[in-house]
Write an enzyme that holds these catalytic residues in place. Structure first.
Site, PDB file in Angstrom:
ATOM      1  N   TYR A 100       0.848  -1.204   0.000  1.00 39.46           N
ATOM      2  CA  TYR A 100       0.000   0.000   0.000  1.00 39.46           C
ATOM      3  C   TYR A 100       0.881   1.252   0.000  1.00 39.46           C
ATOM      4  CZ  TYR A 100      -3.476   3.442   1.618  1.00 39.46           C
ATOM      5  OH  TYR A 100      -4.280   4.552   1.751  1.00 39.46           O
TER       6      TYR A 100
ATOM      7  N   GLY B 103      -3.713  11.710   6.574  1.00 35.77           N
ATOM      8  CA  GLY B 103      -2.964  10.939   7.580  1.00 35.77           C
ATOM      9  C   GLY B 103      -3.746   9.695   7.957  1.00 35.77           C
TER      10      GLY B 103
HETATM   11  P1  NAD Z   1     -13.082   3.964   1.671  1.00 33.73           P
HETATM   12  O1  NAD Z   1     -12.696   2.519   1.579  1.00 33.73           O
HETATM   13  O2  NAD Z   1     -13.991   4.363   2.771  1.00 33.73           O
HETATM   14  O3  NAD Z   1     -13.672   4.455   0.275  1.00 33.73           O
HETATM   15  C1  NAD Z   1     -13.025   4.106  -0.920  1.00 33.73           C
HETATM   16  C2  NAD Z   1     -14.039   4.082  -2.041  1.00 33.73           C
HETATM   17  O4  NAD Z   1     -13.350   3.641  -3.229  1.00 33.73           O
HETATM   18  C3  NAD Z   1     -15.191   3.099  -1.794  1.00 33.73           C
HETATM   19  O5  NAD Z   1     -16.434   3.740  -2.014  1.00 33.73           O
HETATM   20  C4  NAD Z   1     -14.930   1.994  -2.810  1.00 33.73           C
HETATM   21  O6  NAD Z   1     -16.102   1.367  -3.287  1.00 33.73           O
HETATM   22  C5  NAD Z   1     -14.213   2.758  -3.922  1.00 33.73           C
HETATM   23  N1  NAD Z   1     -13.477   1.855  -4.792  1.00 33.73           N
HETATM   24  C6  NAD Z   1     -12.652   0.839  -4.421  1.00 33.73           C
HETATM   25  N2  NAD Z   1     -12.221   0.177  -5.504  1.00 33.73           N
HETATM   26  C7  NAD Z   1     -12.761   0.785  -6.587  1.00 33.73           C
HETATM   27  C8  NAD Z   1     -12.689   0.553  -7.979  1.00 33.73           C
HETATM   28  N3  NAD Z   1     -11.985  -0.471  -8.492  1.00 33.73           N
HETATM   29  N4  NAD Z   1     -13.356   1.391  -8.816  1.00 33.73           N
HETATM   30  C9  NAD Z   1     -14.097   2.403  -8.310  1.00 33.73           C
HETATM   31  N5  NAD Z   1     -14.229   2.663  -6.991  1.00 33.73           N
HETATM   32  C10 NAD Z   1     -13.562   1.852  -6.142  1.00 33.73           C
HETATM   33  O7  NAD Z   1     -11.709   4.764   1.767  1.00 33.73           O
HETATM   34  P2  NAD Z   1     -11.354   6.223   2.378  1.00 33.73           P
HETATM   35  O8  NAD Z   1     -10.732   6.003   3.690  1.00 33.73           O
HETATM   36  O9  NAD Z   1     -12.457   7.183   2.202  1.00 33.73           O
HETATM   37  O10 NAD Z   1     -10.153   6.587   1.387  1.00 33.73           O
HETATM   38  C11 NAD Z   1     -10.277   7.515   0.319  1.00 33.73           C
HETATM   39  C12 NAD Z   1      -8.889   7.820  -0.197  1.00 33.73           C
HETATM   40  O11 NAD Z   1      -8.075   8.347   0.860  1.00 33.73           O
HETATM   41  C13 NAD Z   1      -8.130   6.585  -0.717  1.00 33.73           C
HETATM   42  O12 NAD Z   1      -7.336   6.959  -1.819  1.00 33.73           O
HETATM   43  C14 NAD Z   1      -7.252   6.211   0.453  1.00 33.73           C
HETATM   44  O13 NAD Z   1      -6.125   5.460   0.066  1.00 33.73           O
HETATM   45  C15 NAD Z   1      -6.884   7.590   0.973  1.00 33.73           C
HETATM   46  N6  NAD Z   1      -6.429   7.626   2.362  1.00 33.73           N
HETATM   47  C16 NAD Z   1      -7.235   7.172   3.375  1.00 33.73           C
HETATM   48  C17 NAD Z   1      -6.750   7.229   4.664  1.00 33.73           C
HETATM   49  C18 NAD Z   1      -7.552   6.761   5.846  1.00 33.73           C
HETATM   50  O14 NAD Z   1      -6.998   6.731   6.965  1.00 33.73           O
HETATM   51  N7  NAD Z   1      -8.821   6.398   5.690  1.00 33.73           N
HETATM   52  C19 NAD Z   1      -5.477   7.742   4.935  1.00 33.73           C
HETATM   53  C20 NAD Z   1      -4.706   8.186   3.882  1.00 33.73           C
HETATM   54  C21 NAD Z   1      -5.189   8.120   2.586  1.00 33.73           C
END
Ligand code: NAD
Length: 261
Positions: free
Chosen positions: A157, A188
């Site tokens: 990741y 974060g």
């Molecule tokens: P989440 O899992 O709650 O939401 C992610 C969304 O992406 C979901 O609705 C899922 O259905 C969609 N998705 C997954 N695979 C897909 C595909 N193949 N095609 C289309 N849609 C798809 O995640 P989140 O925590 O809201 O994360 C959002 C972004 O922020 C991501 O890029 C994640 O890596 C990044 N991020 C999250 C965190 C955290 O702590 N939650 C920290 C740093 C970065």
């Protein structure tokens, strides 16, 4: 109303950070496209946002699906001004236990999917900008603090997100001559459905009770708590608006001070 009259596509917009950005963009006047693999959740999110928001199903791992999503959006709205490349998945495990499937699936969504969505939307934006000399495009890639360093249990990741920061730099430099700004946001630790999975996997690999890792990482954030999805919406509006026209190829930490600490 910083985004009045703009069309904004948010991948992974059905929930979490993407849904919060979609809601804020709509409040700033944008016509929002909730583009997600989870078609029912995307429809529910678009309905909750109301106004001109609408869902379009997409699987960013398939280029044909990305292209039909772009086609469906343009057929309905006439163009795309803003892309938030937010869809991602998470997996983890010790380096010696990482499977090919885990590697391939994370790179397929987080890196390849992000890049080819950017490419498909950028092609559309280039054509739009050539036709209208005052038009600009804005692309915002959601990276992570995980892309700025390694973690013993999160090698793949972290690597997918380091690639997002690198692609933001290259695409930012490659597309600015077409009046397309490519920038990123590095969250974060954020309280979303993704972190439920992160917490469960840390519980498995570090022998912790469910919820402990999440509590500890939240307490360690200099701001004093985990991020909430809406904490990222202000930066996402800035990077989508004309206020950021001279900002190119940057990834902005929005993390309560976590990376700095
Ligand atoms: P989440 O899992 O709650 O939401 C992610 C969304 O992406 C979901 O609705 C899922 O259905 C969609 N998705 C997954 N695979 C897909 C595909 N193949 N095609 C289309 N849609 C798809 O995640 P989140 O925590 O809201 O994360 C959002 C972004 O922020 C991501 O890029 C994640 O890596 C990044 N991020 C999250 C965190 C955290 O702590 N939650 C920290 C740093 C970065």
């Amino acid at each position: 109303m910083k985004l009045e009259g703009k069309v904004a596509v948010i991948t992974g917009g059905a929930r979490g950070i993407g849904a919060a950005i979609a809601a804020r963009y709509a409040a700033e006047g944008a016509e929002v496209v909730v583009a997600d693999l989870l078609a029912d959740d995307a429809a529910a999110t678009a309905k909750a946002i109301g106004g001109k928001a609408f869902p379009v199903p997409v699987d960013v791992t398939r280029i044909a699906s990305i292209e039909s999503m772009v086609h469906a959006v343009v057929a309905r709205t006439g163009g795309i001004d803003i892309l938030v490349n937010n869809a991602a998945i998470f997996d983890m495990g010790p380096v010696v236990e990482v499977t090919e499937q885990s590697w391939d699936s994370q790179f397929a969504v987080n890196t390849k999917g992000l890049f080819f969505t950017l490419q498909a939307v950028a092609k559309r934006m280039i054509a739009q900008n050539e036709a209208s000399p005052n038009r600009r495009g804005k692309i915002i890639n959601i990276a992570s603090q995980a892309g700025r360093r390694g973690e013993p249990l999160v090698a793949v990741y972290c690597a997918t997100k380091a690639a997002v920061i690198s692609l933001t730099q290259s695409a930012g430099l490659g597309l600015i001559k077409h009046r397309i700004n490519v920038n990123g946001i590095a969250p974060g630790v954020v309280d979303t459905p993704m972190w439920e999975r992160v917490d469960a996997l840390f519980a498995k690999y570090e022998g912790r009770p469910i919820g402990e890792k999440k509590r500890l990482v939240g307490e360690a954030v200099p701001f004093g708590r985990m991020g909430r999805p809406d904490d990222h919406a202000g930066a996402a509006v800035f990077l989508a608006s004309s206020d950021s026209d001279y900002v190119v190829a940057q990834t902005l930490n929005v993390d309560g001070g976590n990376w700095m600490s």
